[in-house]
Motif scaffolding. Structure first.
Motif, mmCIF file in Angstrom:
data_model
loop_
_atom_site.group_PDB
_atom_site.id
_atom_site.type_symbol
_atom_site.label_atom_id
_atom_site.label_comp_id
_atom_site.label_asym_id
_atom_site.label_seq_id
_atom_site.Cartn_x
_atom_site.Cartn_y
_atom_site.Cartn_z
ATOM 1 N N HIS A 45 -4.547 11.095 78.726
ATOM 2 C CA HIS A 45 -5.150 9.817 79.145
ATOM 3 C C HIS A 45 -6.676 9.921 79.183
ATOM 4 O O HIS A 45 -7.373 8.962 78.847
ATOM 5 C CB HIS A 45 -4.625 9.390 80.514
ATOM 6 C CG HIS A 45 -3.170 9.066 80.510
ATOM 7 N ND1 HIS A 45 -2.481 8.796 81.674
ATOM 8 C CD2 HIS A 45 -2.251 8.963 79.508
ATOM 9 C CE1 HIS A 45 -1.216 8.545 81.377
ATOM 10 N NE2 HIS A 45 -1.062 8.643 80.069
ATOM 11 N N ARG B 12 2.932 7.937 77.215
ATOM 12 C CA ARG B 12 2.893 6.471 77.207
ATOM 13 C C ARG B 12 3.669 5.917 78.402
ATOM 14 O O ARG B 12 3.212 4.980 79.054
ATOM 15 C CB ARG B 12 3.435 5.927 75.877
ATOM 16 C CG ARG B 12 2.445 6.137 74.738
ATOM 17 C CD ARG B 12 3.005 5.664 73.411
ATOM 18 N NE ARG B 12 3.448 4.286 73.458
ATOM 19 C CZ ARG B 12 2.667 3.209 73.326
ATOM 20 N NH1 ARG B 12 1.370 3.360 73.132
ATOM 21 N NH2 ARG B 12 3.178 1.994 73.370
ATOM 22 N N GLU C 9 -2.603 2.541 82.790
ATOM 23 C CA GLU C 9 -3.600 2.871 81.767
ATOM 24 C C GLU C 9 -3.336 2.070 80.485
ATOM 25 O O GLU C 9 -2.951 2.634 79.453
ATOM 26 C CB GLU C 9 -3.551 4.376 81.449
ATOM 27 C CG GLU C 9 -4.064 5.268 82.534
ATOM 28 C CD GLU C 9 -5.576 5.308 82.586
ATOM 29 O OE1 GLU C 9 -6.245 4.823 81.651
ATOM 30 O OE2 GLU C 9 -6.094 5.834 83.583
ATOM 31 N N PRO C 10 -3.544 0.743 80.492
ATOM 32 C CA PRO C 10 -3.259 -0.046 79.286
ATOM 33 C C PRO C 10 -4.120 0.343 78.082
ATOM 34 O O PRO C 10 -3.674 0.232 76.944
ATOM 35 C CB PRO C 10 -3.518 -1.488 79.713
ATOM 36 C CG PRO C 10 -4.434 -1.384 80.885
ATOM 37 C CD PRO C 10 -4.083 -0.091 81.569
ATOM 38 N N GLY C 11 -5.331 0.817 78.312
ATOM 39 C CA GLY C 11 -6.192 1.249 77.216
ATOM 40 C C GLY C 11 -5.567 2.388 76.422
ATOM 41 O O GLY C 11 -5.638 2.418 75.190
ATOM 42 N N TYR C 12 -4.960 3.331 77.121
ATOM 43 C CA TYR C 12 -4.296 4.451 76.451
ATOM 44 C C TYR C 12 -3.104 3.954 75.634
ATOM 45 O O TYR C 12 -2.863 4.430 74.522
ATOM 46 C CB TYR C 12 -3.845 5.495 77.475
ATOM 47 C CG TYR C 12 -3.141 6.670 76.849
ATOM 48 C CD1 TYR C 12 -3.865 7.695 76.240
ATOM 49 C CD2 TYR C 12 -1.756 6.765 76.843
ATOM 50 C CE1 TYR C 12 -3.228 8.772 75.643
ATOM 51 C CE2 TYR C 12 -1.110 7.837 76.252
ATOM 52 C CZ TYR C 12 -1.848 8.834 75.655
ATOM 53 O OH TYR C 12 -1.218 9.911 75.060
ATOM 54 N N LEU D 113 -2.731 1.041 74.193
ATOM 55 C CA LEU D 113 -3.241 0.409 72.977
ATOM 56 C C LEU D 113 -3.786 1.447 71.998
ATOM 57 O O LEU D 113 -3.560 1.360 70.788
ATOM 58 C CB LEU D 113 -4.319 -0.621 73.318
ATOM 59 C CG LEU D 113 -3.808 -1.889 73.999
ATOM 60 C CD1 LEU D 113 -4.973 -2.721 74.510
ATOM 61 C CD2 LEU D 113 -2.922 -2.702 73.066
ATOM 62 N N GLU D 114 -4.481 2.431 72.513
ATOM 63 C CA GLU D 114 -5.074 3.471 71.680
ATOM 64 C C GLU D 114 -4.017 4.296 70.941
ATOM 65 O O GLU D 114 -4.259 4.765 69.832
ATOM 66 C CB GLU D 114 -5.910 4.377 72.592
ATOM 67 C CG GLU D 114 -6.571 5.545 71.938
ATOM 68 C CD GLU D 114 -7.274 6.392 72.977
ATOM 69 O OE1 GLU D 114 -7.049 7.610 72.983
ATOM 70 O OE2 GLU D 114 -8.032 5.836 73.792
ATOM 71 N N ARG E 198 0.195 -2.748 66.644
ATOM 72 C CA ARG E 198 -0.478 -2.861 67.936
ATOM 73 C C ARG E 198 -0.812 -4.315 68.275
ATOM 74 O O ARG E 198 -1.355 -5.044 67.454
ATOM 75 C CB ARG E 198 -1.776 -2.054 67.895
ATOM 76 C CG ARG E 198 -2.607 -2.132 69.158
ATOM 77 C CD ARG E 198 -3.977 -1.494 68.992
ATOM 78 N NE ARG E 198 -3.879 -0.156 68.452
ATOM 79 C CZ ARG E 198 -4.754 0.356 67.581
ATOM 80 N NH1 ARG E 198 -5.793 -0.326 67.155
ATOM 81 N NH2 ARG E 198 -4.584 1.583 67.128
ATOM 82 N N LYS F 73 -3.004 -7.270 70.182
ATOM 83 C CA LYS F 73 -4.459 -7.390 70.411
ATOM 84 C C LYS F 73 -4.840 -7.000 71.831
ATOM 85 O O LYS F 73 -5.893 -6.461 72.090
ATOM 86 C CB LYS F 73 -4.923 -8.809 70.117
ATOM 87 C CG LYS F 73 -4.817 -9.158 68.647
ATOM 88 C CD LYS F 73 -5.711 -10.309 68.299
ATOM 89 C CE LYS F 73 -5.558 -10.788 66.893
ATOM 90 N NZ LYS F 73 -5.661 -9.814 65.869
ATOM 91 N N ARG F 74 -3.972 -7.308 72.787
ATOM 92 C CA ARG F 74 -4.216 -6.928 74.189
ATOM 93 C C ARG F 74 -2.880 -6.677 74.870
ATOM 94 O O ARG F 74 -1.842 -7.094 74.394
ATOM 95 C CB ARG F 74 -5.054 -7.960 74.906
ATOM 96 C CG ARG F 74 -4.456 -9.323 75.005
ATOM 97 C CD ARG F 74 -5.450 -10.326 75.621
ATOM 98 N NE ARG F 74 -5.240 -11.643 75.083
ATOM 99 C CZ ARG F 74 -5.855 -12.161 74.036
ATOM 100 N NH1 ARG F 74 -6.756 -11.476 73.408
ATOM 101 N NH2 ARG F 74 -5.584 -13.367 73.617
ATOM 102 N N ARG G 49 -1.233 -6.555 78.896
ATOM 103 C CA ARG G 49 -1.400 -6.753 80.339
ATOM 104 C C ARG G 49 -0.189 -6.156 81.041
ATOM 105 O O ARG G 49 0.947 -6.505 80.724
ATOM 106 C CB ARG G 49 -1.502 -8.252 80.651
ATOM 107 C CG ARG G 49 -1.773 -8.529 82.109
ATOM 108 C CD ARG G 49 -1.818 -10.028 82.387
ATOM 109 N NE ARG G 49 -1.746 -10.291 83.800
ATOM 110 C CZ ARG G 49 -0.621 -10.321 84.505
ATOM 111 N NH1 ARG G 49 0.530 -10.118 83.932
ATOM 112 N NH2 ARG G 49 -0.651 -10.575 85.793
#
Length: 124
Positions: A21, A37, A45-48, A50-51, A58, A60-61, A63
């Motif tokens: 992370h 994940r 950790e939503p950024g992880y 998406l990454e 993937r 776009k966002r 939540r």
């Protein structure tokens, strides 16, 4: 005593999924990516997420529902996904509690490794 990582492995979060992370390392296998994940859902950790989601699939966002508490992960099976392979699947059941109700999500996830890095692609 430090609590084990939410992914189900005995190491503390910082030494287990936390290193992925934080970006210190990349998950070495499809199963470790899947565990990291799940842990990202558990610790928010939503950024992880998406990454580590393959660019072809993937969103776009993303939540996360703050009312959803991830409580346990079961690995049910896997194919491929080792250090020497570039594709793999991991079948799992992720248990959670949401608004006072216990439930689970069962999925067989597909992963690919590109340029030495594993990505979640989709569910089979």
């Amino acid at each position: 005593m430090t609590n084990p990582c939410p992914c189900g492995l005995p190491e503390p979060y910082a030494d287990c999924c936390g290193r992925f992370h934080r970006g210190d390392q990349h998950a070495p296998t499809a199963e470790r990516l899947m565990r990291s994940r799940y842990c990202a859902f558990a610790v928010g950790e939503p950024g992880y997420l998406l990454e580590t989601w393959h660019p072809d699939t993937r969103p776009k966002r993303l939540r996360l529902d703050p009312a959803q508490e991830w409580t346990r992960l079961e690995i049910l099976g896997r194919t491929g996904g080792s250090l020497l392979q570039n594709e793999g699947t991991v079948e799992f059941r992720a248990h959670y509690r949401c608004r006072g109700r216990d439930d689970s999500q069962h999925e067989n996830s597909r992963f690919v490794r590109e340029d030495g890095r594993w990505y979640y692609v989709d569910a089979l």
